[in-house]
Write a protein that holds these residues in place. Structure first.
Motif: not given
Lengths: 210, 210
Positions: A108-109, A104, A82-84, A111, A144, A142, A128, A86
Motif C-alpha cells: 500500500f502507498e 509498504k 501496488v495499491h494507491k 498517494a 486511486i 489517478r 504527500v 487516498a
DNA sequence: GCCTGTGAATGTGTTCACAGCG
DNA sequence: CGCTGTGAACACATTCACAGGC
C-alpha cells in the motif's frame, strides 16, 4: 483438492498469517503448521485447513515453503502489485496513518491526502501534499480506488459519499460512525473505542475498578 | 428466559449496539429491533436473539427502552463507572489516542502516558503528563489496570511484559505484533495495516490496480 | 517418523417461524 | 396488529483423527 470457496473467517486470518510469515521469512525457508501456529497463535490444524482451501502447498514431513506461501497469500488477497490509497482527514489519527511506514509491506502507498481545513492545504507530509477536500475528484483520473476515512464522526458519511463519487470502491473507515455505501463498494471499519469497550468484560472482576 | 452464557460473537456486537443506542438516545426514547437494525446494520432477529441472552428488556408491540438498554449493556460490558487507562508510546498513533475525546462516552479516561524518549517526559498533553517508561511501576499504586500499547513493533512485547508486571490485566495492542501474555491478562489487538490488507480482496477485480 | 491434507464429527452462530404479550 | 422472545432448523467454523506422501 477439489473446488472450495474460501470461508470468510479464513480470509480474515490470511493477513495474520502473512504478517507472521513475512516476519519469519528472514530466518526460515520452511515452516511447519506447528511452527507457524506458535508464532501467530492459531491452532496448527486450523492453519492446515485454511491453507488447504487454496491448494496443496506443503510438503508432508517437511512443511511449507515460506516464500511460496507469502506469494500465494498475497495473490489471494490481491496484494501483489501496488495499491494507491487516498486519505481524507489529516487530524491526529490521519497524521499517524500518513506517517506510518508499515503499509509498504503489504503493497500500500498513501498517494493522496485531503482535509477540509484550507490552512492544511499545501503542506507536505511524508512526501504527500495535502489538498483541499474539494479536489477529491482527481482520484478518478489517478486511478486511486482505495480510501481511508479519518474525519470526525459527523463528517464520515459525507466523506464516504464523496469518495464513492470519486470512484473509490474500498474504504477503510477509522471514524466512530457506521457509514452506508452503495452495493459494489466495500467498507471495513475500525473504531478503536469499541475495541477498548470490550476489554473490561474479559478482565478479572476483582481487579476491575467499579 | 433461562440460564444463558453470552456467546462471544454477541459480546463483540454489544459495543456496536451501545454506540448506536447512545447516538439514538438524544432523539428516541424507545426503539424496535427493526429500527435499531437499520441504524447499526445488524439483522433484527439477531438483535433480538442477542438481547434475549441477558434478559427480557423489550415490550412486545412497542420495542426497547433506549436508556434502560444502554445501562444494561454498559453493565454487562462493565462500562459502568470509570476505567483509567495507561498509554505507552507517545508517537503519532499514541498522540492521536491521547487527544481523542471519544473514549469518555464509554467511561474510559487516559490517566497516564509513558514514552521511552526522555525528551518527551514532562510534556503535558490533554491534561496528562508524559512520564518516562521506567516509571511504569506507579500504575499499581494508582490502580490503573488497563493499558494501551502504541509503541513500535520491536518494543511491543517488552512493553506488554512491563505492563503486566505493573499490574495491568487488560491490554489494547495497537502495534503490528502479536504479544504473548500470561493467563489472566486479556489482549485485544488492532493492526490497521491488516484490516487494510483485506480490502482489495473484496473490491471489484476490474477496478483493482494490479 | 514427521507432517500435510481432508473427510467426518462436533461445536458455535444465524435464521426462521411463530406463539404470546401489550 | 405490531413486536418481542425463543425453540427448532439450518448454515458455517473448528476440531479430530487418520490415510498417505516424503
Amino acid at each position: 483438492m477439489r473446488y472450495h470457496r474460501i470461508p470468510d473467517e479464513t480470509v480474515k486470518r490470511l493477513p495474520t498469517y502473512l504478517r507472521g510469515l513475512l516476519s519469519l521469512s528472514s530466518e526460515h525457508q520452511r515452516i511447519s503448521s506447528k511452527g507457524l501456529a506458535e508464532y501467530v497463535a492459531v491452532k496448527p490444524w486450523l492453519i492446515r485447513k485454511d491453507f488447504s482451501y487454496f491448494g496443496e502447498f506443503g510438503t508432508p514431513g517437511v512443511g511449507y515453503d515460506v516464500v511460496k506461501l507469502i506469494n500465494h497469500i498475497k495473490q489471494i488477497l490481491r496484494l501483489d502489485g501496488v495499491h494507491k490509497a487516498a486519505l481524507v482527514g489529516v487530524g491526529n489519527l490521519g497524521l499517524a496513518v500518513l506517517k506510518y511506514a508499515g503499509f509498504k509491506a503489504y503493497g500500500f502507498e498513501i498517494a493522496a491526502a485531503f482535509d477540509i481545513d484550507p490552512a492544511k492545504a499545501g503542506k507536505k507530509i511524508n512526501g504527500v501534499t495535502v489538498r483541499h477536500i474539494s479536489k477529491l475528484g482527481s482520484l478518478k483520473r489517478r486511478r486511486i480506488t482505495l480510501g481511508i476515512v479519518a474525519v470526525p464522526r459527523d463528517a464520515a458519511q459525507e466523506t464516504a459519499d464523496a469518495m464513492v463519487k470519486a470512484g473509490i470502491s474500498g474504504i477503510l473507515n477509522l471514524s466512530p460512525y457506521h457509514i452506508e455505501v452503495p452495493k459494489g463498494v466495500k467498507v471495513i471499519s475500525i473504531d478503536i473505542a469499541m475495541y477498548l469497550a470490550r476489554l473490561p468484560y474479559y478482565m478479572p472482576t476483582t481487579l476491575t475498578a467499579r
